[in-house]
Each structure stands twice: as structure tokens, then as C-alpha cells.
Design an enzyme around this catalytic site. Structure first.
Site, PDB file in Angstrom:
ATOM      1  N   CYS A 106     -28.225  71.667  23.669  1.00 40.59           N
ATOM      2  CA  CYS A 106     -29.112  72.484  24.518  1.00 40.59           C
ATOM      3  C   CYS A 106     -30.066  73.377  23.740  1.00 40.59           C
ATOM      4  O   CYS A 106     -30.902  74.051  24.329  1.00 40.59           O
ATOM      5  CB  CYS A 106     -28.278  73.335  25.472  1.00 40.59           C
ATOM      6  SG  CYS A 106     -27.359  74.630  24.620  1.00 40.59           S
ATOM      7  N   LYS A 164      13.168  58.681   6.223  1.00 41.77           N
ATOM      8  CA  LYS A 164      12.999  60.048   5.727  1.00 41.77           C
ATOM      9  C   LYS A 164      11.956  60.723   6.607  1.00 41.77           C
ATOM     10  O   LYS A 164      10.762  60.454   6.515  1.00 41.77           O
ATOM     11  CB  LYS A 164      12.540  60.020   4.269  1.00 41.77           C
ATOM     12  CG  LYS A 164      12.431  61.401   3.660  1.00 41.77           C
ATOM     13  CD  LYS A 164      12.216  61.281   2.156  1.00 41.77           C
ATOM     14  CE  LYS A 164      12.096  62.633   1.494  1.00 41.77           C
ATOM     15  NZ  LYS A 164      11.067  63.493   2.050  1.00 41.77           N
ATOM     16  N   CYS A 180     -24.157  74.939  28.809  1.00 39.70           N
ATOM     17  CA  CYS A 180     -24.636  73.879  27.917  1.00 39.70           C
ATOM     18  C   CYS A 180     -24.247  72.513  28.486  1.00 39.70           C
ATOM     19  O   CYS A 180     -23.091  72.294  28.848  1.00 39.70           O
ATOM     20  CB  CYS A 180     -24.005  74.079  26.541  1.00 39.70           C
ATOM     21  SG  CYS A 180     -24.209  72.686  25.431  1.00 39.70           S
ATOM     22  N   TYR A 220      21.259  64.649   9.993  1.00 37.70           N
ATOM     23  CA  TYR A 220      21.699  63.572   9.115  1.00 37.70           C
ATOM     24  C   TYR A 220      22.782  63.968   8.122  1.00 37.70           C
ATOM     25  O   TYR A 220      23.250  63.149   7.363  1.00 37.70           O
ATOM     26  CB  TYR A 220      20.509  62.974   8.351  1.00 37.70           C
ATOM     27  CG  TYR A 220      19.561  64.027   7.797  1.00 37.70           C
ATOM     28  CD1 TYR A 220      19.932  64.808   6.724  1.00 37.70           C
ATOM     29  CD2 TYR A 220      18.317  64.230   8.375  1.00 37.70           C
ATOM     30  CE1 TYR A 220      19.089  65.779   6.225  1.00 37.70           C
ATOM     31  CE2 TYR A 220      17.453  65.208   7.872  1.00 37.70           C
ATOM     32  CZ  TYR A 220      17.851  65.981   6.808  1.00 37.70           C
ATOM     33  OH  TYR A 220      17.020  66.948   6.315  1.00 37.70           O
ATOM     34  N   CYS A 261     -21.470  77.034  20.503  1.00 33.78           N
ATOM     35  CA  CYS A 261     -22.721  77.166  21.246  1.00 33.78           C
ATOM     36  C   CYS A 261     -22.484  78.286  22.257  1.00 33.78           C
ATOM     37  O   CYS A 261     -21.473  78.305  22.955  1.00 33.78           O
ATOM     38  CB  CYS A 261     -23.028  75.859  21.967  1.00 33.78           C
ATOM     39  SG  CYS A 261     -24.241  76.046  23.275  1.00 33.78           S
ATOM     40  N   CYS A 310     -27.737  74.574  19.019  1.00 28.56           N
ATOM     41  CA  CYS A 310     -26.835  73.565  19.583  1.00 28.56           C
ATOM     42  C   CYS A 310     -27.551  72.224  19.711  1.00 28.56           C
ATOM     43  O   CYS A 310     -28.651  72.172  20.272  1.00 28.56           O
ATOM     44  CB  CYS A 310     -26.348  74.044  20.948  1.00 28.56           C
ATOM     45  SG  CYS A 310     -25.496  72.753  21.877  1.00 28.56           S
ATOM     46  N   GLU A 367      18.374  55.439   5.786  1.00 26.29           N
ATOM     47  CA  GLU A 367      17.813  56.104   6.977  1.00 26.29           C
ATOM     48  C   GLU A 367      16.343  56.400   6.735  1.00 26.29           C
ATOM     49  O   GLU A 367      15.943  56.582   5.594  1.00 26.29           O
ATOM     50  CB  GLU A 367      18.473  57.488   7.190  1.00 26.29           C
ATOM     51  CG  GLU A 367      19.928  57.483   7.413  1.00 26.29           C
ATOM     52  CD  GLU A 367      20.550  58.851   7.099  1.00 26.29           C
ATOM     53  OE1 GLU A 367      19.824  59.834   6.877  1.00 26.29           O
ATOM     54  OE2 GLU A 367      21.783  58.900   7.081  1.00 26.29           O
ATOM     55  N   ASP A 401       9.465  63.249   8.187  1.00 25.26           N
ATOM     56  CA  ASP A 401       8.552  64.173   7.547  1.00 25.26           C
ATOM     57  C   ASP A 401       8.443  65.460   8.363  1.00 25.26           C
ATOM     58  O   ASP A 401       7.479  65.685   9.086  1.00 25.26           O
ATOM     59  CB  ASP A 401       7.183  63.505   7.407  1.00 25.26           C
ATOM     60  CG  ASP A 401       6.354  64.169   6.333  1.00 25.26           C
ATOM     61  OD1 ASP A 401       6.896  65.044   5.631  1.00 25.26           O
ATOM     62  OD2 ASP A 401       5.173  63.820   6.207  1.00 25.26           O
ATOM     63  N   LYS A 410       9.918  56.884  -1.630  1.00 27.13           N
ATOM     64  CA  LYS A 410       8.699  57.381  -0.989  1.00 27.13           C
ATOM     65  C   LYS A 410       7.721  56.235  -0.757  1.00 27.13           C
ATOM     66  O   LYS A 410       7.382  55.501  -1.687  1.00 27.13           O
ATOM     67  CB  LYS A 410       8.029  58.426  -1.891  1.00 27.13           C
ATOM     68  CG  LYS A 410       8.810  59.720  -2.004  1.00 27.13           C
ATOM     69  CD  LYS A 410       8.714  60.481  -0.707  1.00 27.13           C
ATOM     70  CE  LYS A 410       8.733  61.965  -0.801  1.00 27.13           C
ATOM     71  NZ  LYS A 410       7.944  62.737  -1.640  1.00 27.13           N
TER      72      LYS A 410
HETATM   73  S1  IVH Z   1      19.446  63.853   3.107  1.00 28.50           S
HETATM   74  C1  IVH Z   1      20.862  66.541  -0.603  1.00 28.50           C
HETATM   75  N1  IVH Z   1      18.287  62.428   4.962  1.00 28.50           N
HETATM   76  O1  IVH Z   1      13.866  65.092   2.826  1.00 28.50           O
HETATM   77  C2  IVH Z   1      19.714  66.252   0.259  1.00 28.50           C
HETATM   78  N2  IVH Z   1      17.038  64.178   3.965  1.00 28.50           N
HETATM   79  O2  IVH Z   1      13.071  65.237  -0.081  1.00 28.50           O
HETATM   80  C3  IVH Z   1      20.174  65.828   1.593  1.00 28.50           C
HETATM   81  N3  IVH Z   1      14.808  64.463   4.884  1.00 28.50           N
HETATM   82  O3  IVH Z   1      14.979  68.298   2.031  1.00 28.50           O
HETATM   83  C4  IVH Z   1      19.030  65.369   2.388  1.00 28.50           C
HETATM   84  N4  IVH Z   1      14.956  62.861   6.382  1.00 28.50           N
HETATM   85  O4  IVH Z   1      14.464  67.848   4.466  1.00 28.50           O
HETATM   86  C5  IVH Z   1      18.154  63.443   4.094  1.00 28.50           C
HETATM   87  N5  IVH Z   1      17.419  61.120   6.669  1.00 28.50           N
HETATM   88  C6  IVH Z   1      17.297  62.130   5.803  1.00 28.50           C
HETATM   89  C7  IVH Z   1      16.108  62.881   5.717  1.00 28.50           C
HETATM   90  C8  IVH Z   1      16.027  63.903   4.758  1.00 28.50           C
HETATM   91  C9  IVH Z   1      14.191  63.807   5.886  1.00 28.50           C
HETATM   92  C10 IVH Z   1      14.205  65.560   4.101  1.00 28.50           C
HETATM   93  C11 IVH Z   1      15.108  66.745   3.863  1.00 28.50           C
HETATM   94  C12 IVH Z   1      15.139  66.950   2.394  1.00 28.50           C
HETATM   95  C13 IVH Z   1      13.956  66.163   1.923  1.00 28.50           C
HETATM   96  C14 IVH Z   1      14.239  65.696   0.513  1.00 28.50           C
END
Ligand code: IVH
Length: 683
Positions: A418, A120, A438, A232, A433, A415, A118, A122, A321
């Protein structure tokens, strides 16, 4: 639909509306497949609000109208988690992913392991609890053992179900789910743009923006930020609904219960996982929200369980990452731009360079403090990346490449547009300003006035605005509506066709709805969303102009600062003059009396006046009842007054109403009307 209804009818309609609204929210947020327009959705929502206002005893906490509870807390109480909230170990390369797979196979003695991958997201992690299908608590991750209670704020997020959808076994007795709250990229960009204009510190990335928005003591502020959530992890399930045995099973169940889930891929081997990840590394920028990697999870939950955890992370899951795409370039100059609110923003002029898919030649440096903090100088070689994938950001200076020729930057004292003095107000990071007329501010505010979300005057972009200003043809937005064909034809580069197109789009903009006009004014703290809320609550521009701070603060999403800004804005002489100009130029639909045609209800389009003291409610409550039924309240009786509501010790308004033959309503008649016991025509 606007007729007043009995309690019984209302209860039935309320139940129906809640179900229909929940269904549309599900289609929109979970299935990503809405079947009605936003306007149609708003109409349903307003009807529900109206019925609940008539019968407040029928309001329940899981009604979609109750997302903004309104209570402001002084702190978030700490609540222990039912079990530890873990985090993930990281992998930065293909070989680290393969090592993770090998170890999991060794420990589980499996030949081949299958996985789910999936994105990740942010954002920030939240844990939600549902008792008997009702949303009851939301916690942040905190230190993993206890989190902060952010229930009131999470409730405001549209994609969070307030009540679970039943599956064939019913709804779970207890459910705990984990997900990520985030701010979509485009909303992050807009939020920062607005903050920059307001002299507030900008958020470094969308995650900080989401975290800042969720940790607001006033849920109204959270509600004004378009946060989203994706879920998730099914942490706990009790009752008749059985716990699935696989990750994909959990995601499918969550989806069926009404939770939006991220896209996910089932992979039969680590090789497939790696293919999916490299595909996504390329296309990550195409998603509407930020992702910083991909999460890999063992599909079989019993097996995952048996693998256990190391420290704080399960051995069955890992986060890959993505490397942040960073490039080096040179700062050729730092210029200063004056925005429409007078804020001076330093902009780095860069040696053009490609990063995350587009050529970048400028980057906002936001304010002087940030320049000092990063020690950025003209001539420096810097590392550049895109924050939130869209906004170019100078991350750091490559100090090794300094030659000694670099020049330190400081904000000008005058400024650049002006020449007026520049000040830095206490508590702000921005320099401003002080000249409210202006020319740079004027130009920027005109650009804003004509922009798409505002009056949407197609073809009237920055270059033409600049020419119009230089030719002395306009001094404010009101003058745009007095421009003639001949005026426009005098501008450089305007052919006959562009002249008539422009005239036509200026004309067309006269009938924009009220909310666009309010947004177009560029009032501090009033973004497109607040403008929409204001226009929904007041029936005309006049009413907004006359509203007190207290009155404005009763509107959802409007806090003290916004209320103050609105009142101050309309108090200015220049603004009153501008509005007069707009009015006489015929910017009618927006300003005219019937502006808010969207208001529906038995009193729709009707004006009532109150006099004397009502025994059953305050004047303010009476006003709210009238507005909910679509009517408005005025302070004086005229021929256009629909009725005068008379309490004890009435004033001279009663004489005037009698003289003009305006209907006089007793308190009892008024109560019958607002509670649906009689209709507007007195029956
Ligand atoms: S699973 C046991 N799935 O990433 C941990 N985490 O670096 C279960 N995060 O703290 C997390 N997308 O806040 C999972 N599809 C995803 C995610 C996800 C973002 C975040 C989550 C976690 C951090 C870990």
C-alpha cells in the site's frame, strides 16, 4: 450429570473421574490408541473441574485438573541430581559403530553383544522423581550435577503421568526416570508461524522451541505449547517393584507404570543395529517429531554397568548422529510479503532444489537482523536444509562462490502493498506496515478467516479472495456473507457448479462454533488453543467483547499480553462494525446467546444478576461459582434473567426484578444452590 451433588457423592465421582481420565490419557499418550473423542474427553474433564470447584477441599495435586498450577516463579531453583546425569558419545559412521561394539566386547570379554536401538529425540533432557507413585519433582539436566527445578512446567505436559499406574507389585516407593521433552514438528511450524506474525523472533529449530517453552517463568505459557515427552531411562527404583535386568525390561516397566516410551528395537548383533539405523535414516522424516540420530544401548544392564564410563558418557551406549541433509542452491531474489498483522517478511526466491524429500523454491529469511547476521545477498549460493524437517532454512552463504555481482538487501521503507510507511517497533525484530487497512493485510486476514482451523469456508482460497477484493465485492470478512450467486459468477473462471458450491460453504460456515470464530478474527496472541479456552470460559461472544483485562487473565492460558490484545481488538470501530455485519448476516450459532451449548451444569443456559454485597464471598467468586455451574452473570435484570441474587444494601436492580417478576434469591438460597443443597427449581 449437571445436578448439584452432596460432598460424599462428589468425592466418589471425583475419584472415579480421575481414574477414568488417567486411563484415557494413558490410552492416548502411551498406547497411542484412544477410545473416546477429544470432545468426550473434554466433557469428563469439565465435569471433574466443576465438582472440584464445588468442593475445593477435595482437590489433590495429582488431579489431572491441576496441571496448570498458575504460580509464576521468578527463577528456577537449582537442585542437585541424585547422581550424575551423563551424556552420550557420538558415532557418525558404520565403522565408528563397529569400533564401539569391538571395544565393548573386549572390555566385557563377551563374544557377541545384544543391543537396543531407539530414535534419538531432538528435545531436551528432563529427570522426573516420583515418591510413592506421585510426581514430585522435575529437573533439567543442567551441568549434569545439578539441574533447574521445572516441576510446575513439566506438570503441564499432558503425556507426563501425575500418578503412576500400579503394576502387580504395587507402585514403587521411589522412582527416577529420564526422558526427553520436545515439540512435535507440526506444532513447531505453527508456533513459528504465529511468532513471525507477531513480530517475535522465531525459534531456529524444534529443540530451541521446546527448551524456550519449558523455561518459561509462567507455567501458563508452557501449558499453551503442546509439548510432549518420551521416557527412555529408568535411573532409580526403590520399593517392592524389582529393577529389570535389561534395557527392554526397563522400557516395558516404564510403559506399564504409565510413561510413554520411544519405539525401540532389540538387536542380536551390531550388524542388526546397523541395518535398523540405515532403515531409519531413510524414514526419519515420517515421524511426527524431530530425531537427530539413533541411540544404541547394551541390552544387559549388569554388563553395561561393568563397562563404566569415560568422562561424561557410558561405554555401554552411543548416539549415531544422522548427517543433516543439506543442499546448495542459489538465491535468485528476495521479496517481501505482508502478513495479516502487517509484519513484513523477507522471502528468498530460490533456484528450485530437492531437500529432505520435497522441492523447495522459497525460504523465509524471517527478518532483517537474520539476513545481516548471515550476510545473505541476492545472487548468493547458499546451503539449504529443512529445520524441523519441514521448514526450509538458509543455513549459510557459500562465500567462495561469490562473483561480486551479489546485491545486498534492505527492508523497504514503504509497504510493498500500500505504500504506507514501514516501522520497526522498539523491542521487535519485525518491520511492520502501519496502515491497518493495508490491502495485503486485509487479504491475508481474509485468507486466515476462511482457513480450515478458522471458519473453514471450503473453496474460498487465496485466489478467489484476491479476485473478490479486486472486483471490489468485499471489504471485510462480514461482506463474504452478503455475496450473491451473481456476484460470485462474475469472477474469472467460476462455473455454475463452483458458484453454488461456494455459496453453500459460505452458508455452512455460519454455524461454526464460537472458538472457530474467535480464532478466525486473528487477534494477536490468540491461536486456536487460546480461542478454544476463551470460548469455554465465556458463554457468548458478547461476554468476551465486554470482558476486562483482569477478567480475561483469570482464564487459564491467558497472560497479560493476550488479555490486552483481546481488549484492544474489540475496542476497534472496524471490529465492532464487522461483528454487526456478521450478526445481521446470521452468523448465528457462533454469536448468538446460546453459543456455548457445550456448557453443562445446573445453571446451564441461565443468566443470573448480582446486587448488593454478599457476606460470604466477593462478587467475583460468586460469578465464578455461577459460571462453573454452567450459568452466566449479567449486569442488568431483564425478563430473561433467571434470578437476582441479593446481598446487603441492594440497588435498584431489586425493584426492577420485582417489577418484572424475576425470582429473587437470598444469599443463603444462593449458597444452598452452589453447594448442591438445593436444586435450581428451589427444592
Ligand atoms: S539415553 C547416559 N536415549 O540425547 C545418557 N538419550 O546426546 C543417557 N536423547 O542428553 C541418554 N533420545 O537428552 C538416550 N532415546 C534416547 C534419547 C536420548 C534423546 C538425548 C538425551 C541425551 C542426549 C545425548
Amino acid at each position: 450429570m449437571g445436578d448439584a451433588v452432596s460432598r460424599e457423592q462428589a468425592a466418589r465421582e471425583i475419584a472415579e473421574l480421575r481414574q477414568v481420565i488417567a486411563e484415557h490419557e494413558y490410552r492416548y499418550y502411551v498406547l497411542d490408541d484412544p477410545v473416546i473423542s477429544d470432545a468426550e474427553f473434554d466433557k469428563l474433564f469439565r465435569r471433574l473441574q466443576q465438582l472440584e470447584a464445588q468442593y475445593p477441599e477435595l482437590i489433590t495435586p495429582d488431579s489431572p485438573t491441576q496441571r496448570v498450577g498458575g504460580q509464576v516463579s521468578s527463577a528456577f531453583r537449582a537442585v542437585p541430581h541424585t547422581r550424575a546425569v551423563l551424556s552420550l558419545g557420538n558415532a557418525f559412521s558404520e565403522s565408528e559403530l563397529r569400533a564401539f561394539d569391538r571395544r565393548a566386547k573386549e572390555l566385557s570379554r563377551a563374544r557377541e553383544l545384544d543391543y537396543v536401538v531407539e530414535p534419538k529425540i531432538d528435545g531436551l533432557s528432563v529427570i522426573l522423581r516420583y515418591d510413592n507413585g506421585r510426581f514430585t519433582l522435575a529437573l533439567t539436566r543442567g551441568d549434569g550435577l545439578s539441574g533447574e527445578d521445572v516441576t510446575a512446567n513439566v506438570r503441564t505436559i499432558g503425556s507426563v503421568p501425575l500418578a503412576l499406574r500400579p503394576v502387580p507389585q504395587g507402585v514403587p516407593e521411589y522412582l527416577e526416570v529420564r526422558g526427553e521433552v520436545f515439540l512435535p514438528k507440526e506444532d513447531f511450524r505453527k508456533l513459528n508461524e504465529e511468532r513471525e506474525q507477531q513480530g517475535l523472533a522465531v525459534f531456529a529449530n524444534s529443540r530451541n522451541a521446546a527448551a524456550g517453552s519449558l523455561r518459561q517463568l509462567d507455567p501458563k505459557v508452557t501449558a499453551s505449547r503442546p509439548l510432549r515427552a518420551l521416557f527412555y531411562e529408568l535411573r532409580e527404583l526403590r520399593g517392592n517393584v524389582p529393577m529389570p535386568g535389561t534395557e527392554t525390561g526397563c522400557l516395558e516397566l516404564l510403559k506399564a507404570l504409565g510413561f510413554p516410551v520411544p519405539v525401540y528395537y532389540y538387536c542380536e548383533s551390531i550388524g542388526e543395529v546397523i541395518d535398523i539405523i540405515s532403515e531409519w535414516q531413510e524414514k526419519r522424516h515420517t515421524l511426527p517429531y524431530d530425531i537427530d540420530g539413533m541411540v544404541v544401548k547394551v541390552q544387559d544392564l549388569a554388563l553395561a554397568q561393568s563397562l563404566g564410563a569415560t568422562g561424561h558418557s557410558p561405554r555401554s551406549q552411543i548416539a549415531f548422529k544422522f548427517p543433516a541433509e543439506q543442499v546448495e542452491t542459489k538465491i535468485n531474489d528476495i521479496i517481501v510479503q505482508v502478513g495479516r498483522t502487517g509484519v513484513l517478511t523477507p522471502i528468498a526466491i530460490l533456484q528450485p532444489v530437492t531437500v529432505s524429500g520435497s522441492v523447495v523454491s522459497r525460504a523465509s529469511l524471517h527478518n532483517e537482523d537474520l539476513i545481516r547476521e548471515k550476510d545473505i545477498r541476492i545472487g548468493d549460493t547458499v546451503i539449504l536444509q529443512k529445520a524441523g524437517d519441514i521448514i526450509p532454512e538458509v543455513v549459510a552463504v557459500v562465500k567462495d562462490k561469490r562473483t561480486g555481482e551479489e546485491v545486498e538487501f534492505s527492508m523497504p521503507e514503504a509497504c510493498p502493498s500500500c505504500g504506507s510507511p514501514v516501522v520497526r517497533p522498539a523491542g521487535e525484530v519485525a518491520h511492520r506496515c502501519i496502515n491497518i487497512s493495508c490491502p495485503a493485510q486485509l487479504k491475508e486476514s481474509l485468507i486466515h478467516f476462511c482457513s480450515r482451523d478458522a471458519m473453514d469456508i471450503r473453496g474460498l482460497g487465496p485466489a478467489i479472495i484476491e479476485s473478490l477484493l479486486q472486483a471490489g465485492l468485499i471489504n471485510d470478512a462480514g461482506d463474504l456473507y452478503n455475496l450473491t450467486q451473481e456476484d460470485i459468477a462474475k469472477l474469472p473462471g467460476m462455473g455454475q457448479k463452483s458458484v453454488s458450491n461456494l455459496v453453500r460453504s459460505i452458508e455452512a460456515s455460519k454455524s461454526r462454533p464460537l472458538h472457530k470464530l474467535i480464532y478466525a478474527f486473528g487477534i494477536r496472541h490468540v491461536g486456536a488453543r487460546t480461542a478454544a479456552v476463551l470460548s469455554r470460559h465465556f458463554s457468548s461472544l458478547d461476554e468476551i467483547m465486554d470482558a476486562t483485562e483482569e477478567r480475561l487473565m483469570q482464564v487459564e492460558d491467558v497472560g497479560p499480553e493476550t488479555a490486552k490484545a483481546v481488549v484492544m481488538f474489540f475496542r476497534q470501530d472496524s471490529v465492532r462494525k464487522l461483528i454487526d455485519k456478521l450478526r445481521s448476516a446470521g452468523v448465528e450459532a457462533a454469536i448468538g446467546r446460546q453459543a456455548n451449548t457445550e456448557q453443562t451444569g445446573p445453571l446451564s443456559g441461565k443468566t443470573l444478576v448480582l446486587t448488593g454485597t454478599l457476606s460470604s464471598m466477593t462478587r467475583h467468586e460468586a460469578q465464578e461459582h455461577i459460571e462453573r455451574l454452567g450459568g452466566k452473570v449479567s449486569s442488568s435484570v431483564s425478563r430473561n434473567t433467571f434470578a437476582l441474587v441479593v446481598g446487603s444494601s441492594p440497588g435498584s436492580k431489586l425493584d426492577r426484578a420485582r417489577a418484572l417478576g424475576v425470582r429473587v434469591m437470598t444469599e443463603q438460597e444462593f449458597l444452598d444452590l452452589i453447594h448442591g443443597r438445593s436444586s435450581v427449581d428451589g427444592n
